[in-house]
Design an enzyme around this catalytic site. Structure first.
Site, PDB file in Angstrom:
ATOM      1  N   SER A  27      -0.435   1.364   0.088  1.00 55.01           N
ATOM      2  CA  SER A  27      -0.277   2.525   0.969  1.00 55.01           C
ATOM      3  C   SER A  27       0.938   2.487   1.875  1.00 55.01           C
ATOM      4  O   SER A  27       1.211   3.465   2.578  1.00 55.01           O
ATOM      5  CB  SER A  27      -1.538   2.695   1.815  1.00 55.01           C
ATOM      6  OG  SER A  27      -2.623   3.089   1.003  1.00 55.01           O
ATOM      7  N   THR A  28       1.683   1.386   1.899  1.00 60.19           N
ATOM      8  CA  THR A  28       2.949   1.402   2.629  1.00 60.19           C
ATOM      9  C   THR A  28       3.871   2.480   2.063  1.00 60.19           C
ATOM     10  O   THR A  28       4.750   2.979   2.766  1.00 60.19           O
ATOM     11  CB  THR A  28       3.646   0.028   2.548  1.00 60.19           C
ATOM     12  OG1 THR A  28       3.733  -0.372   1.177  1.00 60.19           O
ATOM     13  CG2 THR A  28       2.875  -1.024   3.329  1.00 60.19           C
TER      14      THR A  28
END
Length: 592
Positions: free
Chosen positions: A303-304
């Site tokens: 999710s970065t």
């Protein structure tokens, strides 16, 4: 009176000699004058010798006087500035065959050490077996049998041992074995040990660069000129290594990596990969320890990637911070289903998609942009090629050859594309520094570095707000450091197994942060490889639980080291700079 007597005496003696030597003959005038001429010549010779001695003595006296005056001038009368020049000349470093390497502050991290190596000429060895036994008694790394084989080889030259200690050299010399020879050499030494192992790399026995900076700059380092100055700060390197090592131990991870980067120019201040090795003894390291997870490791980073996905949507104009997306139910795409980890099951604004890390919202967001624009953006970020850093150990990103809609959607939340941690840190720096992309670098420079713009300042400011909001209302709370306005994003992804699927219990858990978010200067990124939850984390091993706390501890300690003044989060100008209004005009999503 004396002279007359002497002359009469001499005349009488002459007459007597004449009578004794033969018949008497008449003396001529010349014969009577010869004694007087001889006496004059004798006296003249004496005077000439005396004159020459006087001249020689005078010259010697003047010479010694000149030397004396010069000594007084050098020792007592020389000006201080001249003395400093002489001292500087005497203390000038001895030139070596390979340049030193230093950190950004001048701390030596690689240097040369003068050593001695031992060789033998077997043809001059009288008793190979006896010599081998004696040598083995003072060289513990050598066996008598192996030495005997070398010494009886019949060759004219064999190496016995390289890089002897001074004590070993003395002991070998004391053996008195003919046919042995010592050779003065230089060996590479790394005073900081393991601290910069993956950055520096190491050299072989002949001082050839084998890996890392040593290999990348082998030719210039061999010139032995000015030291090579790295961008690394050994203080921050030690700090990151200590905190990362502690987290790996706490969560029983198999490894990890930590990065600190200057967001304004791409300079890497710290790059740690664990496990590591001692470059002074590289032969003792296994393949796992030699592997640089920061640049060579290629991972799906989860999710970065929502940082880049949000920036793309904002930059392309398809969405604003308050634009909403339907995350009320799973998203079905062909035979695939996209779910949220902890779904809110409702419509979410772009800001909420970010802080709640909604995969469904991210997929819908990028659908408004399209695969062509997404791929072009990934290319601008450098995610489709090897990271351009000064190391030979860099991995090639993995991404779909055909960029289909399903690939586009999964890439929006960090699945289906794999890059190195250094790729991601450099990309995040561009997202928060005003939109300028800088190539990451390990070489320090006092000159401004030029980058190229990839997003607008307006979009960059919005990304900063999102990242700060995540630390207030989202999954980044545990990365906060009092006074430093940290903002960031979690990343948790399942590792790909050998069959091409995902291993549910093998996670890559990370947290990437920037601070201070009102004027970002530094990126801090921590990645743990296969961590395991503990009782303290309620069994969770996600980025917010295992990596975010490491970021908090690093930021809290590096801030004072670098002289960064704390920021009052409640200051009106800070609240105004970072606050985001709710999509329906209610209270702000981040109540500072």
């Amino acid at each position: 009176m004396t002279r007359i007597e002497d002359n009469n005496t001499r005349v009488a003696l002459s007459a007597d000699v004449s009578r004794l030597s033969g018949p008497t003959r008449r003396m001529s005038d010349n014969d009577s004058a010869r004694p007087h001429n001889r006496d004059g010549l004798f006296r003249q010779a004496i005077e000439t010798g005396r004159t020459r001695l006087l001249i020689t003595g005078t010259i010697l006296a003047l010479s010694f006087a000149t030397i004396g005056v010069r000594l007084v001038d050098v020792t007592a009368l020389r000006m201080p500035s001249e003395s400093r020049d002489i001292h500087a000349a005497r203390t000038e470093p001895i030139k070596t065959s390979r340049s030193n390497i230093t950190d950004r502050n001048g701390t030596i991290v690689a240097t040369e050490l003068r050593t001695v190596s031992l060789s033998a000429n077997p043809k001059h060895i009288l008793d190979a077996q006896e010599a081998a036994v004696k040598l083995a008694s003072v060289l513990p790394d050598q066996s008598a049998s192996a030495l005997a084989k070398k010494l009886s080889s019949g060759r004219r030259f064999v190496w016995i041992q390289r890089q002897l200690t001074p004590l070993q050299q003395w002991e070998v010399n004391a053996l008195g074995i003919p046919g042995l020879e010592f050779h003065a050499e230089e060996s590479r030494v790394y005073p900081q040990g393991r601290l910069l192992s993956h950055i520096l790399g190491f050299t072989d026995i002949d001082n050839n660069g084998i890996s890392g900076i040593e290999k990348e700059f082998d030719k210039s380092l061999r010139n032995g000129d000015a030291p090579l100055r790295l961008s690394i700060d050994t203080r921050l390197q030690y700090l990151m290594r200590r905190e990362l090592s502690s987290a790996i131990k706490e969560f029983s991870a198999i490894g990890g990596t930590g990065l600190i980067m200057d967001a304004r120019n791409g300079e890497i201040l710290s790059m740690v990969s664990l496990p590591d090795f001692d470059p002074n003894h590289p032969g003792e390291a296994n393949s796992e320890a030699l592997f640089n997870r920061s640049t060579l490791g290629i991972y799906e980073l989860g999710s970065t990637f929502k940082i880049f996905n949000s920036a793309l949507a904002l930059e392309s104009g398809v969405a604003k911070l308050d634009t909403e997306f339907d995350a009320s139910k799973p998203l079905r795409v062909a035979r695939f289903t996209i779910n949220d980890y902890h779904g809110k099951n409702r419509w979410l604004s772009l800001a909420e998609v970010f802080i709640y890390s909604s995969n469904i919202g991210s997929a819908q967001m990028v659908s408004e942009v399209g695969p062509v624009a997404q791929k072009a953006f990934m290319d601008k970020l450098g995610f489709l090629s090897q990271v351009p850093v000064e190391l030979p150990e860099t991995g090639s990103p993995l991404y779909p050859k055909v960029w289909r809609p399903i690939n586009m959607m999964t890439i929006s939340y960090g699945h289906g594309i794999a890059i190195s941690p250094l790729h991601l840190a450099a990309g995040v720096a561009a997202m928060v520094n005003g939109g300028v992309m800088h190539n990451p670098t390990l070489i320090a420079s006092d000159e401004p570095r030029k980058g190229h713009r990839i997003i607008s300042k307006r979009t960059s400011k919005a990304v900063r707000k999102l990242m700060r909001l995540n630390n207030i209302d989202g999954s980044g709370k545990k990365s906060n450091a009092v006074g430093y306005l940290v903002g960031g994003k979690t990343g948790t992804a399942e590792k790909v197994n050998a069959n091409g699927g995902y291993a549910r219990k093998s996670l890559i858990s990370s947290y990437v942060a920037a601070f201070p978010m009102n004027d970002p200067k530094y990126i801090v990124y921590v990645v743990l490889d296969e961590p395991h939850g503990t009782k303290a984390t309620f069994g969770y091993a996600t980025g917010g639980w295992v990596a975010a706390p490491v970021v908090s501890r690093v930021v809290s300690q590096m801030g004072p080291m670098l002289g960064i003044e704390p920021v009052d989060a409640e200051a009106p100008e800070v609240r105004q700079e970072l606050a985001i209004g709710s999509p329906k005009g209610g209270k702000t999503l981040a109540s500072f």
